[in-house]
Design an enzyme around this catalytic site. Structure first.
Site, short mmCIF file in Angstrom:
data_model
loop_
_atom_site.label_atom_id
_atom_site.label_comp_id
_atom_site.label_asym_id
_atom_site.label_seq_id
_atom_site.Cartn_x
_atom_site.Cartn_y
_atom_site.Cartn_z
N GLU A 458 0.65 -1.19 -0.07
CA GLU A 458 0.31 -0.07 -0.01
C GLU A 458 0.59 1.17 0.09
O GLU A 458 0.77 2.23 0.54
CB GLU A 458 -0.86 -0.04 1.16
CG GLU A 458 -2.15 -1.03 1.32
CD GLU A 458 -3.07 -0.99 -0.03
OE1 GLU A 458 -3.02 0.25 -0.42
OE2 GLU A 458 -3.60 -1.95 -0.32
C1 LIG Z 1 2.69 -9.62 0.80
C2 LIG Z 1 2.35 -8.64 0.01
C3 LIG Z 1 0.94 -8.28 -0.56
C4 LIG Z 1 0.83 -7.46 -1.52
N1 LIG Z 1 -0.37 -7.18 -1.87
C5 LIG Z 1 -0.90 -6.54 -3.15
C6 LIG Z 1 -2.10 -6.57 -3.82
O1 LIG Z 1 -2.88 -7.33 -3.14
N2 LIG Z 1 -2.39 -5.99 -5.07
C7 LIG Z 1 -1.22 -5.24 -5.51
O2 LIG Z 1 -1.41 -4.51 -6.65
N3 LIG Z 1 -0.14 -5.27 -4.88
C8 LIG Z 1 0.38 -5.81 -3.70
N4 LIG Z 1 1.47 -5.81 -3.14
C9 LIG Z 1 2.77 -5.09 -3.74
C10 LIG Z 1 3.20 -4.11 -3.14
O3 LIG Z 1 2.26 -2.94 -2.92
C11 LIG Z 1 4.44 -3.59 -3.59
O4 LIG Z 1 5.42 -4.56 -3.23
C12 LIG Z 1 4.96 -2.21 -3.36
O5 LIG Z 1 4.17 -0.96 -3.94
C13 LIG Z 1 6.41 -1.91 -3.45
O6 LIG Z 1 6.70 -2.03 -5.02
P1 LIG Z 1 7.87 -3.10 -5.32
O7 LIG Z 1 7.93 -4.68 -4.44
O8 LIG Z 1 7.94 -3.69 -6.79
O9 LIG Z 1 9.25 -2.48 -4.62
P2 LIG Z 1 10.02 -1.32 -5.57
O10 LIG Z 1 8.73 -0.35 -5.98
O11 LIG Z 1 11.05 -1.90 -6.29
O12 LIG Z 1 10.52 -0.40 -4.34
C14 LIG Z 1 11.89 -1.09 -3.65
C15 LIG Z 1 12.32 0.09 -2.75
O13 LIG Z 1 12.77 1.20 -3.54
C16 LIG Z 1 12.00 2.28 -2.98
N5 LIG Z 1 11.72 3.15 -4.14
C17 LIG Z 1 10.85 2.86 -5.28
N6 LIG Z 1 10.60 3.80 -6.00
C18 LIG Z 1 11.07 5.04 -5.33
C19 LIG Z 1 11.28 6.42 -5.60
N7 LIG Z 1 10.63 7.05 -6.52
N8 LIG Z 1 11.82 7.27 -4.68
C20 LIG Z 1 12.24 6.66 -3.64
N9 LIG Z 1 12.34 5.45 -3.23
C21 LIG Z 1 11.64 4.71 -4.23
C22 LIG Z 1 11.01 1.76 -2.15
O14 LIG Z 1 10.41 2.86 -1.11
C23 LIG Z 1 11.48 0.51 -1.61
O15 LIG Z 1 12.01 0.90 -0.52
C24 LIG Z 1 1.81 -6.67 -2.04
C25 LIG Z 1 3.12 -6.78 -1.81
C26 LIG Z 1 3.59 -7.84 -0.84
C27 LIG Z 1 4.80 -7.95 -0.21
#
Ligand SMILES: Cc1cc2nc3c(=O)[nH]c(=O)nc-3n(C[C@H](O)[C@H](O)[C@H](O)COP(=O)(O)OP(=O)(O)OC[C@H]3O[C@@H](n4cnc5c(N)ncnc54)[C@H](O)[C@@H]3O)c2cc1C
Length: 607
Positions: A458
């Site tokens: 989220e």
């Molecule tokens: C158990 C679980 C349940 C989930 N359930 C859902 C669901 O039901 N539906 C759904 O759609 N998604 C879901 N998610 C996805 C979740 O919303 C994403 O994991 C989250 O948005 C982060 O995306 P990512 O994992 O690709 O990490 P990334 O976006 O790659 O981020 C990795 C790190 O980089 C940082 N970062 C990225 N971009 C920037 C920026 N522009 N500036 C500064 N820092 C940055 C982030 O803060 C983070 O620390 C779920 C995730 C998990 C782990």
């Protein structure tokens, strides 16, 4: 130890929710009906959720190649939840709801989050259906939303993709019109979707007759190209199984396939999935492509989705809070029973004296009071935000608009603050247990693992910080921040009259001034690169200031109540927060105000 007295105090002595019955929408309600809902949920959580929390952690969801298998306890718990009517608690009577205030609904759901967060109680399903009630057509409401509220169907939110997590503008799932008459489908303009969605919670299971996916996808332009940025994103209803206009299953499987289950650190009772849309595993009418019905206008998908995400963010904050609370209660119980060591006194230790229980040591009390101040403070914050949701929906126009704007500013805090500090509470709960806390024989390690998710999904902590400092405190010419400052100052004015609270009122006034000055200093150059380099320290300082305000306001209500151990505890937790926590904001705001580039400027090779 029970959560109920704390909830009752916050709902009635602090927030005065019974007064909501004066509003037309809630006129049939009373303290008795509110209590009855809480009683029912407390009982179902105690009987159907709490006893199975460890079981759902150890018996992770399994995929047998065709179906996802979950423990019977999960089926029983979710059936009991749906049977209680809680999925539609806030809905109108004429669609089978109870017209319950959101504040009471959120309080009732707190019992399930505390008993077993990962068995799940339907947050995604109600969020999904609420979105459709706001943005869907009449047919979409009747066929999809109402069948989610009655428990036949469940819902998901499909935003993330393997290459698009924080950056949703990069989603690559495509939606193409399905045939020449695609616009005349009674369920909404019909498209075929192709793409992969990652991390989808509750994306596959046999708990309900059908699963209603709400999917973000892009409709290519006339050259077949995807429009860059969020403007190109649209929203689609993609049911796992196709349905007719009466909501009956047609017997056709939609082209949505489980590519695999993710194996998580915690929150293991809920499936988490990689879903393939439209790859042809289940062709529909001989063709690959998942059938999806457009919701709202093309290109407005993310705005619609934000409707679901704001609710989900308060839900995430509440889940984090209740996991913290579960650890606090467990460690308090342990500390009252574990004999270890002897008191320190001027005459040294008497080794022949019997051991004392660890709750008698000052450092253990510190760890318990920290947990109490984080978790009970966070609970008050979540209920305050829930009360704002009720104000937004049922208040007089000006009050409703103020509530909307305050929610804009407070939502990043409501989501992030408990995710960080109630997780810290879980870590302290392990520490109170010593070595035993680090084993699976005690529940506290699971609470920590379950809670670790909340800073990630989220919107990660980093993204929430940027949302707060980059958008929310600036929006509508800073009116949201001014409104919040007005509320904080009103509490300060009341507290300054109370001798026992006057010093805290002054400390809060100074903290508020520091936050205001740091906000200005962060933006002094007008360069987002300068301002947002320290968005997370800003989020932390802002959050601690908000929590200090909430605690001072709660303390005013506690002060007015009769002498009791609970009153002493609330005032003690408030003092802990002001003495041990609020001073931390100085360090956080210093780097914000200086637009410190220590992190941002370090070259990659130097790491
Ligand atoms: C158990 C679980 C349940 C989930 N359930 C859902 C669901 O039901 N539906 C759904 O759609 N998604 C879901 N998610 C996805 C979740 O919303 C994403 O994991 C989250 O948005 C982060 O995306 P990512 O994992 O690709 O990490 P990334 O976006 O790659 O981020 C990795 C790190 O980089 C940082 N970062 C990225 N971009 C920037 C920026 N522009 N500036 C500064 N820092 C940055 C982030 O803060 C983070 O620390 C779920 C995730 C998990 C782990």
């Amino acid at each position: 130890m029970s959560l109920r007295p704390t909830l009752d105090f916050l709902l009635h002595q602090w927030l005065g929710v019974a007064s909501l019955q004066l509003r037309e929408r809630f006129a049939d309600h009373s303290r008795e009906t509110f209590d009855a809902v809480l009683d029912t949920c407390e009982r179902i959580a105690r009987e159907k959720y709490a006893p199975f929390n460890r079981l759902v952690d150890t018996q992770e969801p399994q995929f047998d190649g065709e179906k996802v298998i979950l423990p019977q306890a999960t089926h029983d718990a979710q059936k009991a939840y749906a049977g209680s009517g809680m999925l539609s608690a806030a809905q109108d009577y004429d669609v089978g709801g109870m017209q319950l205030p959101y504040t009471v609904e959120a309080s009732a759901n707190a019992f399930f989050a505390m008993a077993s967060v990962s068995i799940g109680s339907g947050m995604l399903t109600t969020g999904n259906a609420n979105l459709l009630m706001k943005h869907g057509t009449d047919a979409q409401k009747r066929v999809f939303a109402l069948n989610e509220f009655n428990g036949r169907f469940s819902g998901t939110m499909c935003l993330s993709e393997p290459q698009a997590g924080s950056s949703l503008s990069d989603v690559m799932t495509r939606a193409l019109p399905d045939g020449d008459h695609f616009e005349s489908d009674p369920l909404g303009p019909r498209y075929r979707l192709k793409g992969n969605k990652m991390w989808i919670s509750a994306g596959e299971h046999e708990l309900t007759e059908n699963i209603i996916h709400l999917v973000l996808a892009k409709i290519p332009d006339e050259h077949g190209k995807l429009v860059p940025g969020v403007k190109g994103i649209s929203l689609f209803i993609v049911p796992k199984k196709l349905v007719d206009t009466e909501g009956q299953l047609t017997g056709e499987r939609n082209d949505v396939a489980l590519a695999g289950l993710n194996h998580k650190c915690g929150w293991r009772g809920t499936t988490n999935t990689l879903l393939n849309f439209g790859e042809g595993k289940y062709p529909v009418r001989g063709e690959a492509g998942a059938v999806g019905y457009l919701v709202g206008q093309p290109g407005r998908g993310l705005q619609c989705m934000f409707h679901m995400m704001n609710e989900a963010r308060i839900g995430v904050g509440m889940a984090a809070t209740m996991l913290g609370m579960a650890g606090y209660h467990a460690s308090l119980d342990y500390a009252k029973n574990r004999p270890q060591g002897r008191p320190v006194s001027t005459g040294g230790k008497d080794a022949a004296a019997p051991q004392v229980r660890i709750i008698e040591h000052a450092d253990v009390k510190r760890m318990l009071l920290a947990q109490k101040s984080y978790c009970e403070g966070a609970l008050a914050l979540e209920l305050y935000c829930a009360r704002l949701v009720d104000e937004q929906h049922t208040g007089a126009p000006e009050a409703a608009d103020d509530a909307r704007l305050l929610l804009e500013v407070l939502t990043p805090i409501a989501k992030s603050w408990p995710s960080e500090w109630c997780l810290e509470a879980n870590s302290l709960a392990i520490q109170v247990h010593g070595g035993y806390g680090y084993t699976r024989d005690f529940p506290v390690e699971q609470y920590w693992r379950d809670n670790r998710l909340n800073m990630i999904h989220e919107g990660t902590h980093g993204i929430q910080g940027m949302d707060l400092l980059g958008r929310k405190v600036l929006m509508e010419n800073g009116k949201g921040l001014q409104l919040l400052a007005g509320r904080i100052n009103a509490t300060i004015e009341r507290a300054i009259q109370v001798p026992e609270l006057a010093a805290h009122a002054n400390a809060l006034g100074q903290a508020l001034a520091q936050v205001g000055a740091a906000t200005k200093a962060a933006w002094a150059t007008g360069d987002p690169g300068d301002a947002l380099a320290n968005a997370v320290p800003y989020l932390q300082a802002f959050g601690h200031t908000v929590l200090a305000w909430i605690w001072l306001d709660v303390a005013l209500a506690a002060q007015a109540s009769a002498e009791s151990p609970a009153r002493t505890g609330r005032l003690g937790a408030m003092r802990y927060f002001f003495h041990y926590e609020l001073p931390k904001i100085g360090a956080w705001l210093q780097v914000v105000s200086a637009r410190d580039q220590t992190c941002a400027s370090l070259p990659e090779a130097a790491f």
